[in-house]
Design a protein around this motif. Structure first.
Motif, PDB file in Angstrom:
ATOM      1  N   ARG A  64      -6.734  25.659 -24.584  1.00  0.00           N
ATOM      2  CA  ARG A  64      -6.633  26.247 -23.248  1.00  0.00           C
ATOM      3  C   ARG A  64      -5.302  25.871 -22.604  1.00  0.00           C
ATOM      4  NH1 ARG A  64     -12.493  24.875 -20.387  1.00  0.00           N
ATOM      5  NH2 ARG A  64     -13.829  26.036 -21.846  1.00  0.00           N
ATOM      6  N   VAL A  65      -4.743  26.817 -21.879  1.00  0.00           N
ATOM      7  CA  VAL A  65      -3.619  26.533 -20.990  1.00  0.00           C
ATOM      8  C   VAL A  65      -4.197  26.551 -19.578  1.00  0.00           C
ATOM      9  CG1 VAL A  65      -1.337  27.217 -20.214  1.00  0.00           C
ATOM     10  CG2 VAL A  65      -2.036  27.684 -22.575  1.00  0.00           C
ATOM     11  N   LEU A  66      -4.247  25.391 -18.947  1.00  0.00           N
ATOM     12  CA  LEU A  66      -4.908  25.265 -17.657  1.00  0.00           C
ATOM     13  C   LEU A  66      -4.028  25.750 -16.512  1.00  0.00           C
ATOM     14  CD1 LEU A  66      -6.491  21.712 -18.068  1.00  0.00           C
ATOM     15  CD2 LEU A  66      -7.559  23.936 -18.537  1.00  0.00           C
ATOM     16  N   GLU A  67      -4.663  26.220 -15.461  1.00  0.00           N
ATOM     17  CA  GLU A  67      -3.954  26.458 -14.213  1.00  0.00           C
ATOM     18  C   GLU A  67      -3.539  25.105 -13.629  1.00  0.00           C
ATOM     19  OE1 GLU A  67      -8.078  25.444 -12.910  1.00  0.00           O
ATOM     20  OE2 GLU A  67      -7.125  26.387 -14.641  1.00  0.00           O
ATOM     21  N   HIS A  87       2.600  28.303 -15.657  1.00  0.00           N
ATOM     22  CA  HIS A  87       1.472  28.769 -16.460  1.00  0.00           C
ATOM     23  C   HIS A  87       1.803  30.093 -17.140  1.00  0.00           C
ATOM     24  CE1 HIS A  87      -2.386  30.883 -17.123  1.00  0.00           C
ATOM     25  NE2 HIS A  87      -2.866  29.683 -17.393  1.00  0.00           N
ATOM     26  N   ALA A  88       2.324  31.045 -16.379  1.00  0.00           N
ATOM     27  CA  ALA A  88       2.658  32.362 -16.935  1.00  0.00           C
ATOM     28  C   ALA A  88       3.755  32.250 -17.993  1.00  0.00           C
ATOM     29  CB  ALA A  88       3.090  33.303 -15.815  1.00  0.00           C
ATOM     30  N   GLU A  89       4.768  31.415 -17.722  1.00  0.00           N
ATOM     31  CA  GLU A  89       5.871  31.245 -18.683  1.00  0.00           C
ATOM     32  C   GLU A  89       5.385  30.602 -19.967  1.00  0.00           C
ATOM     33  OE1 GLU A  89       8.576  29.029 -21.011  1.00  0.00           O
ATOM     34  OE2 GLU A  89       7.278  28.020 -19.533  1.00  0.00           O
ATOM     35  N   LEU A  90       4.524  29.585 -19.843  1.00  0.00           N
ATOM     36  CA  LEU A  90       4.038  28.879 -21.030  1.00  0.00           C
ATOM     37  C   LEU A  90       3.163  29.800 -21.884  1.00  0.00           C
ATOM     38  CD1 LEU A  90       3.768  26.345 -22.736  1.00  0.00           C
ATOM     39  CD2 LEU A  90       1.938  25.572 -21.210  1.00  0.00           C
ATOM     40  N   VAL A  91       2.273  30.553 -21.255  1.00  0.00           N
ATOM     41  CA  VAL A  91       1.421  31.467 -22.016  1.00  0.00           C
ATOM     42  C   VAL A  91       2.273  32.495 -22.758  1.00  0.00           C
ATOM     43  CG1 VAL A  91      -0.296  33.308 -21.816  1.00  0.00           C
ATOM     44  CG2 VAL A  91      -0.624  31.145 -20.586  1.00  0.00           C
ATOM     45  N   ALA A  92       3.274  33.051 -22.084  1.00  0.00           N
ATOM     46  CA  ALA A  92       4.139  34.040 -22.732  1.00  0.00           C
ATOM     47  C   ALA A  92       4.894  33.416 -23.903  1.00  0.00           C
ATOM     48  CB  ALA A  92       5.117  34.616 -21.713  1.00  0.00           C
ATOM     49  N   ARG A  93       5.387  32.203 -23.708  1.00  0.00           N
ATOM     50  CA  ARG A  93       6.140  31.541 -24.777  1.00  0.00           C
ATOM     51  C   ARG A  93       5.249  31.211 -25.967  1.00  0.00           C
ATOM     52  NH1 ARG A  93       7.583  26.280 -25.719  1.00  0.00           N
ATOM     53  NH2 ARG A  93       6.799  25.546 -23.709  1.00  0.00           N
ATOM     54  N   LEU A  94       4.033  30.773 -25.694  1.00  0.00           N
ATOM     55  CA  LEU A  94       3.103  30.465 -26.770  1.00  0.00           C
ATOM     56  C   LEU A  94       2.774  31.709 -27.598  1.00  0.00           C
ATOM     57  CD1 LEU A  94       0.774  28.087 -24.775  1.00  0.00           C
ATOM     58  CD2 LEU A  94       2.114  27.428 -26.780  1.00  0.00           C
ATOM     59  N   ALA A 107       1.919  28.195 -10.922  1.00  0.00           N
ATOM     60  CA  ALA A 107       1.502  29.487 -11.462  1.00  0.00           C
ATOM     61  C   ALA A 107       2.599  30.083 -12.335  1.00  0.00           C
ATOM     62  CB  ALA A 107       1.150  30.438 -10.315  1.00  0.00           C
ATOM     63  N   ALA A 108       3.850  29.910 -11.917  1.00  0.00           N
ATOM     64  CA  ALA A 108       4.970  30.437 -12.705  1.00  0.00           C
ATOM     65  C   ALA A 108       5.064  29.721 -14.051  1.00  0.00           C
ATOM     66  CB  ALA A 108       6.275  30.290 -11.922  1.00  0.00           C
TER      67      ALA A 108
END
Length: 245
Positions: free
Chosen positions: A118-121, A82-89, A79-80
């Motif tokens: 999509r950025v998957l869980e 996922h959150a980091e990758l979405v923020a970086r993107l 989960a961490a």
């Protein structure tokens, strides 16, 4: 002889700029084989390693801004992550995208040229795919299309229902090829398509002939005289066969 699913190809307004976004997004290396073409490869692989998976970006005069039939899905490990990758993107220039996804555990974004992904869980099935979990193609009949791709390319069918199919390299490397049923299959030219490569690479013509017997048809995407062959699968999805005749 084996025909491998080796890369995806994006039509772009600016291949270098779009390539930089995805290189930073994935942590991949970036190069160019010539003007208007940007090549991405994961660290530790050099084209045409059969265990590698690559992305090409090619500048074209007017890439349409429409709903495309193919997209990428990115893997995450927690989960961490996922959150980091979405923020970086988002910091790199990605924007939230609405594809009527409702309340889902994954995140839908668009790259700087509007390509939705999509950025998957975290999912156990994608633990060893690398950064790209899957290349997804919308279709009307996943079962029929899975039969074509399973015979056409060195892929193993992992799962198939009336609504979706999952295939992956017989060697268990790289992303999955996923076919998902949709009631809204567009008929426009694809902005994202698959590229296939024979191993060894010097028998392209024989592989093209074999693909035609399986149901592939010639496709004209304005390619002119080129060294590769452009075909379409039974649902009209363009793809290219690289290599030497």
């Amino acid at each position: 002889m084996a025909l491998r699913f080796v890369q995806v190809n994006f039509k772009a307004r600016d291949d270098a700029a779009l390539g930089r976004f995805w290189a930073e997004a994935l942590g991949w290396g970036m190069s160019s084989e010539g003007p208007g073409v940007t090549n991405l490869e994961p660290e530790g692989f050099a084209w045409p390693d059969p265990a590698g998976f690559y992305i090409d970006f090619v500048t074209v005069p007017d890439p349409e801004t429409v709903k495309y039939r193919a997209h990428l899905e990115l893997a995450t490990t927690s989960a961490a992550h996922h959150a980091e990758l979405v923020a970086r993107l988002k910091d790199l220039g990605a924007t939230p995208a609405d594809v009527s996804q409702d309340d889902v555990p994954w995140t839908v974004l668009a790259d700087p040229e509007g390509n939705v992904f999509r950025v998957l869980e975290p999912r156990e099935i994608y633990r060893d795919t690398g950064a790209i979990a899957a290349v997804v193609i919308d279709c009307a009949d996943p079962r029929a299309l899975a039969r074509f791709w399973g015979e056409a390319v060195d892929l193993t069918l992992h799962e198939v229902t009336d609504d979706h199919a999952m295939l992956r390299s017989t060697e268990g490397v790289g992303p999955y090829l996923e076919l998902r049923r949709t009631s809204d299959v567009t008929t426009v030219r694809n902005r994202v398509h698959l590229d296939l490569l024979p191993y060894p690479i010097d028998d392209k013509d024989a592989e093209v002939a074999r693909l035609r017997t399986l149901g592939a048809t010639n496709a004209d995407v304005g390619q002119g005289k080129v060294s590769w062959t452009v075909l379409a699968d039974p649902e009209g999805n363009d793809f290219c066969v690289l290599g030497k005749g």
